[in-house]
Scaffold this motif. Structure first.
Motif, PDB file in Angstrom:
ATOM      1  N   ILE A 272      30.652   5.835 -22.042  1.00 34.19           N
ATOM      2  CA  ILE A 272      31.799   6.570 -21.511  1.00 34.19           C
ATOM      3  C   ILE A 272      32.645   5.660 -20.625  1.00 34.19           C
ATOM      4  CG2 ILE A 272      32.483   8.533 -20.084  1.00 34.19           C
ATOM      5  CD1 ILE A 272      29.849   9.875 -20.905  1.00 34.19           C
ATOM      6  N   GLU A 273      33.954   5.688 -20.817  1.00 34.43           N
ATOM      7  CA  GLU A 273      34.884   4.934 -19.978  1.00 34.43           C
ATOM      8  C   GLU A 273      35.121   5.643 -18.651  1.00 34.43           C
ATOM      9  OE1 GLU A 273      37.200   1.894 -18.777  1.00 34.43           O
ATOM     10  OE2 GLU A 273      36.175   1.959 -20.719  1.00 34.43           O
ATOM     11  N   ARG A 274      35.418   6.948 -18.734  1.00 33.40           N
ATOM     12  CA  ARG A 274      35.642   7.763 -17.531  1.00 33.40           C
ATOM     13  C   ARG A 274      35.528   9.227 -17.930  1.00 33.40           C
ATOM     14  NH1 ARG A 274      40.844   6.280 -19.116  1.00 33.40           N
ATOM     15  NH2 ARG A 274      42.233   8.056 -19.554  1.00 33.40           N
ATOM     16  N   ILE A 275      35.427  10.083 -16.909  1.00 31.70           N
ATOM     17  CA  ILE A 275      35.383  11.526 -17.123  1.00 31.70           C
ATOM     18  C   ILE A 275      36.462  12.164 -16.261  1.00 31.70           C
ATOM     19  CG2 ILE A 275      33.974  13.611 -17.066  1.00 31.70           C
ATOM     20  CD1 ILE A 275      31.492  11.819 -17.124  1.00 31.70           C
ATOM     21  N   GLU A 276      37.333  12.942 -16.892  1.00 32.00           N
ATOM     22  CA  GLU A 276      38.406  13.627 -16.182  1.00 32.00           C
ATOM     23  C   GLU A 276      38.006  15.088 -16.000  1.00 32.00           C
ATOM     24  OE1 GLU A 276      41.639  10.858 -18.614  1.00 32.00           O
ATOM     25  OE2 GLU A 276      41.615  13.041 -18.883  1.00 32.00           O
ATOM     26  N   VAL A 277      37.953  15.546 -14.751  1.00 35.52           N
ATOM     27  CA  VAL A 277      37.549  16.918 -14.450  1.00 35.52           C
ATOM     28  C   VAL A 277      38.770  17.674 -13.927  1.00 35.52           C
ATOM     29  CG1 VAL A 277      35.984  18.393 -13.133  1.00 35.52           C
ATOM     30  CG2 VAL A 277      35.221  16.134 -13.900  1.00 35.52           C
ATOM     31  N   TYR A 278      39.303  18.585 -14.739  1.00 36.20           N
ATOM     32  CA  TYR A 278      40.477  19.386 -14.373  1.00 36.20           C
ATOM     33  C   TYR A 278      40.002  20.770 -13.933  1.00 36.20           C
ATOM     34  CZ  TYR A 278      43.270  15.872 -16.828  1.00 36.20           C
ATOM     35  OH  TYR A 278      43.857  14.702 -17.236  1.00 36.20           O
ATOM     36  N   LYS A 279      40.534  21.237 -12.807  1.00 32.06           N
ATOM     37  CA  LYS A 279      40.195  22.565 -12.291  1.00 32.06           C
ATOM     38  C   LYS A 279      41.443  23.423 -12.317  1.00 32.06           C
ATOM     39  CE  LYS A 279      37.108  19.873  -9.638  1.00 32.06           C
ATOM     40  NZ  LYS A 279      37.046  18.999  -8.473  1.00 32.06           N
ATOM     41  N   GLY A 280      41.434  24.437 -13.155  1.00 27.45           N
ATOM     42  CA  GLY A 280      42.616  25.279 -13.305  1.00 27.45           C
ATOM     43  C   GLY A 280      43.439  24.834 -14.494  1.00 27.45           C
ATOM     44  N   VAL A 281      44.674  24.404 -14.250  1.00 27.16           N
ATOM     45  CA  VAL A 281      45.628  24.079 -15.308  1.00 27.16           C
ATOM     46  C   VAL A 281      45.237  22.776 -15.998  1.00 27.16           C
ATOM     47  CG1 VAL A 281      48.044  23.574 -15.797  1.00 27.16           C
ATOM     48  CG2 VAL A 281      47.452  25.290 -14.089  1.00 27.16           C
ATOM     49  N   LEU A 282      45.353  22.781 -17.343  1.00 23.13           N
ATOM     50  CA  LEU A 282      45.089  21.595 -18.144  1.00 23.13           C
ATOM     51  C   LEU A 282      46.404  20.951 -18.577  1.00 23.13           C
ATOM     52  CD1 LEU A 282      42.208  22.893 -20.442  1.00 23.13           C
ATOM     53  CD2 LEU A 282      42.014  21.092 -18.731  1.00 23.13           C
ATOM     54  N   PRO A 283      46.444  19.624 -18.740  1.00 24.79           N
ATOM     55  CA  PRO A 283      47.663  18.969 -19.221  1.00 24.79           C
ATOM     56  C   PRO A 283      47.930  19.288 -20.684  1.00 24.79           C
ATOM     57  CG  PRO A 283      45.878  17.392 -19.038  1.00 24.79           C
ATOM     58  CD  PRO A 283      45.373  18.670 -18.444  1.00 24.79           C
ATOM     59  N   ALA A 284      49.126  18.908 -21.154  1.00 25.76           N
ATOM     60  CA  ALA A 284      49.580  19.297 -22.492  1.00 25.76           C
ATOM     61  C   ALA A 284      48.640  18.814 -23.588  1.00 25.76           C
ATOM     62  CB  ALA A 284      50.993  18.762 -22.730  1.00 25.76           C
ATOM     63  N   HIS A 285      48.096  17.599 -23.458  1.00 26.50           N
ATOM     64  CA  HIS A 285      47.284  17.060 -24.553  1.00 26.50           C
ATOM     65  C   HIS A 285      45.918  17.735 -24.658  1.00 26.50           C
ATOM     66  CE1 HIS A 285      45.828  14.704 -21.119  1.00 26.50           C
ATOM     67  NE2 HIS A 285      44.734  14.471 -21.812  1.00 26.50           N
ATOM     68  N   LEU A 286      45.565  18.582 -23.675  1.00 24.27           N
ATOM     69  CA  LEU A 286      44.311  19.337 -23.742  1.00 24.27           C
ATOM     70  C   LEU A 286      44.571  20.840 -23.841  1.00 24.27           C
ATOM     71  CD1 LEU A 286      42.218  17.470 -21.007  1.00 24.27           C
ATOM     72  CD2 LEU A 286      42.156  17.121 -23.485  1.00 24.27           C
ATOM     73  N   ALA A 287      45.785  21.213 -24.211  1.00 27.75           N
ATOM     74  CA  ALA A 287      46.147  22.634 -24.264  1.00 27.75           C
ATOM     75  C   ALA A 287      45.185  23.401 -25.165  1.00 27.75           C
ATOM     76  CB  ALA A 287      47.586  22.786 -24.764  1.00 27.75           C
ATOM     77  N   GLY A 288      44.674  24.514 -24.651  1.00 25.56           N
ATOM     78  CA  GLY A 288      43.751  25.344 -25.425  1.00 25.56           C
ATOM     79  C   GLY A 288      43.542  26.663 -24.719  1.00 25.56           C
ATOM     80  N   ASP A 289      42.600  27.455 -25.221  1.00 25.18           N
ATOM     81  CA  ASP A 289      42.356  28.775 -24.636  1.00 25.18           C
ATOM     82  C   ASP A 289      41.236  28.668 -23.590  1.00 25.18           C
ATOM     83  OD1 ASP A 289      40.626  28.186 -26.796  1.00 25.18           O
ATOM     84  OD2 ASP A 289      40.006  30.272 -26.935  1.00 25.18           O
TER      85      ASP A 289
END
Length: 799
Positions: A201-218
């Motif tokens: 793994i290079e890195r892990i991005e942990v988003y809390k709440g809103v996700l950016p456009a490239h991860l848009a999903g339900d």
């Protein structure tokens, strides 16, 4: 006069936002013309930075016309400063740097910091987890995540046990788990965060709440995006092997090759892991049955919890060629074998129940800038997956925690009521055919202004059958299909010399479910096979924004809000025996209004001292929250559960993180506290905290580096880590009691790693839970006690 002033203000705003700006781009190479990946490129006067990609390319947009100092630094090259002038829309600057042959471990931490800060100040509530140190130690990816602010990894055992993720009160499928932007469920349970080592793994991005456009999903509560390593500027090969307590064995191998002339790129990685997981348990919830029917608290070792996994990933294709910036075909293959020690709670142990998973996945990644027209970028990811799951449970006897049979008052071994360890005997098979497609179009309409259109498509065809059933019974097997589509339109703005970053978006969600359940009915006195068909086609809309504003170069305000929708997963709808989860075809989608507000400050340099701090607060108002049922019955009669809708819940809380650096000492502290209350006026539990959620946690770690110890140019790193978890209830309780509450948990780990002078070999040692304290997790399952691990890492570069 008022209209004149208004026009002046509008004109002034437009002059600030749309001032003459240009783009600086180029390539960084060494003296031999080889690309330098991971180099930091900085405009000193604007405090703007970026990093070169695998091909040494960099780009900085929205630069106000003027003269600047361009600073280039890298862990494999000497720093270089260049005076430049930006006075046109596109300025191209290629530069060469002098490679250095000697590096120390301290320099390694420089790489990735700029990308980390870039992501963490993009307007989203996000933390970036660096895996470089963890890849050298005996840490699992889930352990690394569990030390991250606001994250709790919920497991029901040791290495390889099923995991659930909680981000500030949101859990389950409300959290998106991705590998390079592709939903992890596509890869199957044999290729997940349980068994992917940090070295891949290079890195892990942990988003809390809103996700950016490239991860848009339900998704409602954010997401965890795992970025796998894509190689470095030189061909390399890395291997590691480790051994530790409970007969835990792990090994991994990874390598990268790229032909500079043709752009042909080949990447490969593989892993193997095994553990008996036979650690001791002495929980108050673990009981032995006596011959007279009484139950007494037990102390014994887990005896049916072994885990085995192996798998690999191979990528081949072209990068930086005329027809594609990236064209990569990839294959993932993986296998797991997992014994199942108990049901949802650990009251009664199982023997002979196990699950196997096989997965074969092929994918295609395509990226092209200036696609068809200048300023238009196309990004496509497509994955097809064939997943097979097998669950066997044919042992009919009951067992105690010492691994022996339960003997009745007549001296005869007692059998289970259903004939299996968990209900009826089974040799169940679940076959899934999954397709996941994600396409994104980004168009830069002006400097600092972009429109992004993304669409995600996910479909699963699921077939369930049981080999123990008769041919007639197999004629009544259930078939299930589910298709989900999510479309998003996003408008992004970088203004005021990149100090203000905004992202506004709208989403459209659609899900279609088809389920055929054959049943037998008597019609006119004749048994007749009838198919009960369940069909559902539902759609929703959502919207939101994320913004950040840099008051100073080291002080950034961050805010986001979203009306989010998440559809149930196929496991929540159709059930998952491996997770002790029954089906619930009537479950509804979950909706939530999410708000985040916070700031990031630092790093502040005070002589040799560096301090940085981040704080954020959040609110989650959720309707029809999907959760695993936590009953108010005795936990001994709850081997399985199902996903249900809670009418309404509300979460409020905060998280904070502090980092302190003094020379070779690095200390980090983080805390998260929230309450998730049930909001249902007709429930006796109205305004009560939802059970089975650790709502107050504190994590801390310290690292100290000793240079030139024993040998010149060597480095010894010493580590200390602690985790505090406040007591939490395991079931719904009207009257509080201590029995159904976990104790205070304070778990401490220590470790060390030694880098040899050749910079190729690293040996590390870790001691976990050194005081052998009780550690509990999902539904009060006890985690391992004291354990020791030894690991060897070896790297070959430049072949």
């Amino acid at each position: 006069m008022k209209h004149f002033l208004l026009l002046v203000l509008i004109s002034a705003f437009n002059s600030l936002v749309f001032a003459q700006t240009g783009t600086l781009s180029g390539k960084v190479t060494d003296d031999q013309g080889k690309a330098i990946a991971g180099a930091t490129v900085t405009l000193k006067e604007m405090n703007r930075s970026t990093m070169t990609d695998d091909n040494g390319l960099y780009e900085i947009k929205s630069i106000t016309y003027g003269s600047y100092t361009l600073m280039i630094s890298s862990v494999i090259a000497k720093p270089k400063n260049i005076r430049i002038k930006v006075d046109q829309p596109n300025t191209v600057l290629h530069t060469k740097v002098r490679e250095i042959t000697d590096r120390n471990l301290e320099q390694v931490t420089v790489q990735g910091k700029t990308e980390k800060r870039k992501i963490e100040t993009s307007g989203f509530a996000v933390n970036v987890v660096d895996t470089k140190e963890a890849s050298l130690r005996n840490l699992q990816t889930n352990e690394l995540l569990n030390r991250t602010v606001g994250v709790r990894v919920r497991q029901v055992g040791g290495f390889g046990s099923n995991a659930d993720y909680n981000l500030n009160g949101m859990s389950g499928r409300a959290i998106g788990i991705f590998i390079d932007g592709i939903e992890i469920s596509t890869y199957g349970s044999s290729f997940n965060l349980n068994n992917i080592p940090p070295s891949m793994i290079e890195r892990i991005e942990v988003y809390k709440g809103v996700l950016p456009a490239h991860l848009a999903g339900d998704y409602l509560g954010g997401g965890i995006n795992v970025i796998l390593k894509k190689g470095v500027s030189r061909n390399n090969l890395t291997a590691s092997v480790s051994y530790g307590s409970f007969n835990t064995q792990q090994a991994d191998l990874s390598g990268t090759y790229r032909n500079e002339k043709t752009g042909f790129t080949l990447r490969g990685s593989g892993f193997y892991g095994y553990s008996d997981n036979d650690y001791e348990v002495w929980s108050k919830w673990a009981k032995n049955e006596l011959s007279d029917g009484r139950e007494v608290q037990a102390r014994g070792k887990r005896f049916n919890d072994a885990f085995k996994t192996y798998g690999g990933r191979l990528e081949a294709g072209f990068t930086q060629v005329k027809w594609a910036d990236q064209f990569m075909v990839n294959y993932n293959g993986s296998y797991t074998y997992k014994e199942i020690q108990h049901g949802q709670y650990m009251a009664r142990p199982y023997k002979g129940r196990f699950a196997e998973n096989n997965a074969h996945i092929v994918g295609l990644d395509y990226l092209k800038k200036d696609f068809l027209l200048k300023g238009l970028k196309l990004n496509f990811n497509g994955v097809y997956s064939n997943k097979k799951e097998y669950i066997q449970d044919t042992v009919s006897y009951r067992y105690n925690w010492d691994g022996n049979l339960v003997i009745g008052n007549k001296g005869v071994p007692l059998r289970t009521l259903g004939g299996g360890q968990q209900g009826l005997p089974t040799m169940a098979n679940i076959d899934r055919q999954i397709a996941s497609l994600r396409v994104g179009l980004t168009y830069q309409i002006a400097d600092g202004h972009s429109v992004i259109l993304t669409h995600g498509f996910y479909t699963v065809d699921r077939q369930d059958y049981d080999q123990l059933k008769t041919i007639l019974q197999q004629n009544y097997e259930i078939s299930s299909d589910m298709t989900t589509n999510v479309s998003a339109l996003t408008y992004e703005v970088d203004a005021f010399q990149n100090r203000l970053k905004t992202s506004a978006f709208a989403k459209y969600y659609q899900q279609k479910i088809d389920r055929t359940e054959p049943v037998s009915r008597t019609i006119n006195g004749v048994p007749t096979r009838i198919e009960n068909v369940t069909k559902d086609n539902r759609s929703f809309t959502g919207y939101g924004f994320a913004a950040s504003y840099a008051l100073m170069s080291n002080l950034v305000l961050i805010s986001s809000a979203e009306k989010a929708v998440r559809m149930p997963s196929d496991g929540e709808i159709f059930g998952n025996p491996t997770d002790n989860l029954n089906s619930n075809p009537t479950i509804k989608p979950e909706t939530s209004n999410n708000y985040n507000l916070g700031f990031r400050a630092g790093a502040f340099n005070l002589g040799d001292h560096k301090i940085s701090i981040s704080v954020s607060a959040f609110i989650r108002d959720t309707k029809n929250k999907i959760a695993i049922r936590s009953n108010d019955r005795a936990i001994t009669v709850m081997p399985t559960s199902e996903s249900i809708n809670l009418p309404g819940t509300q979460s409020k809380g905060f998280e904070a993180e502090l980092n302190y650096v003094y020379r070779n000492l690095n200390i980090a502290l983080n805390t998260s506290k929230f309450n998730t209350l049930i909001k249902d006026s007709g429930s006796p539990y109205n305004n009560q905290q939802i059970p089975n959620e650790p709502f107050f946690t504190i994590n801390g770690n310290a690292q100290y580096r000793l240079q030139n110890l024993i040998q010149k140019n060597s480095a010894l790193n010493l580590y200390y880590n602690f985790g505090f978890v406040n007591p939490f209830e395991t079931t719904w309780l009207i009257t509080k009691d201590n029995y159904n509450q976990t104790p205070v948990q304070f778990i401490q780990d220590v470790g060390a790693s030694y880098l040899f002078p050749n910079k190729k070999l690293v040996i590390s040692f870790d001691a976990k839970n050194i005081l052998n304290k009780e550690a509990y997790d999902n539904f009060a399952s006890q985690r391992p006690g004291r354990a020791f691990y030894l690991k060897f890492n070896y790297t070959i570069n430049n072949f």
